[in-house]
Design an enzyme around this catalytic site. Structure first.
Site, PDB file in Angstrom:
ATOM      1  N   ASP A 150      12.753 -13.531  13.013  1.00  0.00           N
ATOM      2  CA  ASP A 150      11.365 -13.945  12.731  1.00  0.00           C
ATOM      3  C   ASP A 150      10.660 -14.379  14.024  1.00  0.00           C
ATOM      4  O   ASP A 150       9.502 -14.022  14.262  1.00  0.00           O
ATOM      5  CB  ASP A 150      11.347 -15.106  11.729  1.00  0.00           C
ATOM      6  CG  ASP A 150      11.667 -14.671  10.309  1.00  0.00           C
ATOM      7  OD1 ASP A 150      11.660 -13.454  10.034  1.00  0.00           O
ATOM      8  OD2 ASP A 150      11.932 -15.563   9.471  1.00  0.00           O
ATOM      9  N   ASN A 205      28.341 -19.231  23.139  1.00  0.00           N
ATOM     10  CA  ASN A 205      29.631 -18.923  23.762  1.00  0.00           C
ATOM     11  C   ASN A 205      29.524 -18.060  25.011  1.00  0.00           C
ATOM     12  O   ASN A 205      30.524 -17.839  25.695  1.00  0.00           O
ATOM     13  CB  ASN A 205      30.608 -18.285  22.752  1.00  0.00           C
ATOM     14  CG  ASN A 205      30.980 -19.255  21.661  1.00  0.00           C
ATOM     15  OD1 ASN A 205      31.357 -20.381  21.950  1.00  0.00           O
ATOM     16  ND2 ASN A 205      30.830 -18.852  20.412  1.00  0.00           N
ATOM     17  N   ARG A 255      33.791  -2.583  17.260  1.00  0.00           N
ATOM     18  CA  ARG A 255      34.443  -3.845  16.927  1.00  0.00           C
ATOM     19  C   ARG A 255      34.415  -4.087  15.406  1.00  0.00           C
ATOM     20  O   ARG A 255      34.216  -3.154  14.640  1.00  0.00           O
ATOM     21  CB  ARG A 255      33.766  -4.972  17.714  1.00  0.00           C
ATOM     22  CG  ARG A 255      33.852  -4.725  19.242  1.00  0.00           C
ATOM     23  CD  ARG A 255      33.351  -5.897  20.039  1.00  0.00           C
ATOM     24  NE  ARG A 255      34.200  -7.068  19.827  1.00  0.00           N
ATOM     25  CZ  ARG A 255      33.889  -8.287  20.258  1.00  0.00           C
ATOM     26  NH1 ARG A 255      32.748  -8.482  20.908  1.00  0.00           N
ATOM     27  NH2 ARG A 255      34.696  -9.294  20.028  1.00  0.00           N
ATOM     28  N   ARG A 286      30.249  -7.282  13.171  1.00  0.00           N
ATOM     29  CA  ARG A 286      29.461  -7.253  14.411  1.00  0.00           C
ATOM     30  C   ARG A 286      28.578  -6.008  14.498  1.00  0.00           C
ATOM     31  O   ARG A 286      27.832  -5.827  15.456  1.00  0.00           O
ATOM     32  CB  ARG A 286      30.380  -7.277  15.634  1.00  0.00           C
ATOM     33  CG  ARG A 286      31.172  -8.543  15.784  1.00  0.00           C
ATOM     34  CD  ARG A 286      31.921  -8.548  17.102  1.00  0.00           C
ATOM     35  NE  ARG A 286      33.051  -9.452  17.047  1.00  0.00           N
ATOM     36  CZ  ARG A 286      32.986 -10.760  17.313  1.00  0.00           C
ATOM     37  NH1 ARG A 286      31.851 -11.316  17.676  1.00  0.00           N
ATOM     38  NH2 ARG A 286      34.058 -11.514  17.226  1.00  0.00           N
ATOM     39  N   HIS A 299      24.129 -11.327  14.575  1.00  0.00           N
ATOM     40  CA  HIS A 299      24.636 -10.789  13.311  1.00  0.00           C
ATOM     41  C   HIS A 299      24.296 -11.660  12.116  1.00  0.00           C
ATOM     42  O   HIS A 299      24.584 -11.290  10.974  1.00  0.00           O
ATOM     43  CB  HIS A 299      26.162 -10.636  13.393  1.00  0.00           C
ATOM     44  CG  HIS A 299      26.643 -10.100  14.705  1.00  0.00           C
ATOM     45  ND1 HIS A 299      26.219  -8.882  15.196  1.00  0.00           N
ATOM     46  CD2 HIS A 299      27.472 -10.608  15.656  1.00  0.00           C
ATOM     47  CE1 HIS A 299      26.799  -8.672  16.378  1.00  0.00           C
ATOM     48  NE2 HIS A 299      27.544  -9.705  16.683  1.00  0.00           N
ATOM     49  N   LEU A 333      27.280  -7.224  25.787  1.00  0.00           N
ATOM     50  CA  LEU A 333      28.276  -6.830  26.787  1.00  0.00           C
ATOM     51  C   LEU A 333      29.267  -5.828  26.212  1.00  0.00           C
ATOM     52  O   LEU A 333      29.601  -4.822  26.846  1.00  0.00           O
ATOM     53  CB  LEU A 333      29.033  -8.071  27.267  1.00  0.00           C
ATOM     54  CG  LEU A 333      28.179  -9.103  28.011  1.00  0.00           C
ATOM     55  CD1 LEU A 333      28.839 -10.466  27.960  1.00  0.00           C
ATOM     56  CD2 LEU A 333      27.956  -8.651  29.445  1.00  0.00           C
ATOM     57  N   SER A 334      29.740  -6.124  25.023  1.00  0.00           N
ATOM     58  CA  SER A 334      30.738  -5.260  24.382  1.00  0.00           C
ATOM     59  C   SER A 334      30.044  -4.212  23.516  1.00  0.00           C
ATOM     60  O   SER A 334      28.859  -4.356  23.170  1.00  0.00           O
ATOM     61  CB  SER A 334      31.680  -6.107  23.517  1.00  0.00           C
ATOM     62  OG  SER A 334      30.960  -6.737  22.468  1.00  0.00           O
TER      63      SER A 334
HETATM   64  O1  CA2 Z   1      29.143  -8.282  23.279  1.00  0.00           O
HETATM   65  C1  CA2 Z   1      28.333  -9.212  23.320  1.00  0.00           C
HETATM   66  O2  CA2 Z   1      27.590  -9.425  24.272  1.00  0.00           O
HETATM   67  C2  CA2 Z   1      28.293 -10.213  22.149  1.00  0.00           C
HETATM   68  O3  CA2 Z   1      26.945 -10.584  21.936  1.00  0.00           O
HETATM   69  C3  CA2 Z   1      29.119 -11.400  22.606  1.00  0.00           C
HETATM   70  C4  CA2 Z   1      29.296 -12.470  21.531  1.00  0.00           C
HETATM   71  C5  CA2 Z   1      29.778 -11.839  20.214  1.00  0.00           C
HETATM   72  O4  CA2 Z   1      29.801 -12.824  19.195  1.00  0.00           O
HETATM   73  C6  CA2 Z   1      28.885 -10.678  19.777  1.00  0.00           C
HETATM   74  O5  CA2 Z   1      29.407 -10.109  18.588  1.00  0.00           O
HETATM   75  C7  CA2 Z   1      28.817  -9.606  20.862  1.00  0.00           C
HETATM   76  C8  CA2 Z   1      30.316 -13.507  22.007  1.00  0.00           C
HETATM   77  C9  CA2 Z   1      29.865 -14.257  23.234  1.00  0.00           C
HETATM   78  C10 CA2 Z   1      30.951 -14.512  24.239  1.00  0.00           C
HETATM   79  O6  CA2 Z   1      32.062 -15.153  23.671  1.00  0.00           O
HETATM   80  C11 CA2 Z   1      33.139 -15.436  24.477  1.00  0.00           C
HETATM   81  C12 CA2 Z   1      34.213 -16.025  23.854  1.00  0.00           C
HETATM   82  C13 CA2 Z   1      35.333 -16.332  24.594  1.00  0.00           C
HETATM   83  C14 CA2 Z   1      35.370 -16.065  25.950  1.00  0.00           C
HETATM   84  C15 CA2 Z   1      34.286 -15.477  26.576  1.00  0.00           C
HETATM   85  C16 CA2 Z   1      33.158 -15.183  25.836  1.00  0.00           C
END
Ligand code: CA2
Length: 149
Positions: free
Chosen positions: A88, A12, A108, A112, A81, A102-103
């Protein structure tokens, strides 16, 4: 020529900048690639920047990195997660690994707040948006130069 740093992005992250700007900001993944590449050049490193929604493809890239990279920076997205397979592979790679999010995953949802990837990482940067990728590059450069324990 030194081997590049593999910068691997999980599921994503190709949607960055298109939705959820309140959580992930306005930059696209291509913007993140550009700033990461510029920072790499500034610290004397090259990068191989990739994204996949496929867990197996990420595992294959980590296995490839063992021979072809000098370090791995990884934002495994939601697989962070869930994926023992990625953990591995990262442990088997025997390379310095820096995890980026990023976040701020600790502000959260509870699901997560644990990352399997972290167990293979020298360090984790989260909550600083795309800047985190640049900071990871700097830390990787220092790690490879042997200036940080
Ligand atoms: O904060 C991060 O970088 C994450 O790895 C981003 C993941 C999330 O599942 C992790 O818990 C934290 C999500 C990827 C980006 O997803 C998007 C969804 C909709 C719009 C833009 C990005």
């Amino acid at each position: 020529m030194a081997k590049p740093i593999y910068v691997l992005n999980g599921p994503n992250l190709n949607l960055l900048g298109k939705r959820e700007p309140a959580v992930y900001g306005h930059e696209s993944l291509n913007d993140v690639r550009a700033r990461t590449k510029a920072r790499a050049k500034a610290v004397g490193l090259a990068i191989e920047f990739r994204q996949s929604n496929d867990e197996g493809e990420l595992v294959n890239w980590i296995q490839e990195a063992r021979d072809n990279a000098s370090g791995i920076i990884v934002n495994a997205g939601a697989y962070s997660h869930t994926s023992i397979a990625l953990l591995d592979a990262l442990q088997a790679a025997e390379l310095p690994v820096i995890e980026v999010h990023l976040s701020n995953i600790f502000r959260r949802e509870a699901y997560r707040q644990h990352s399997y990837v972290s167990q293979a990482a020298k360090g984790v940067i989260c909550g600083l948006g795309p800047k985190g990728y640049e900071l990871a590059l700097e830390a990787m450069a220092e790690t490879l130069a042997g200036t940080k324990p």
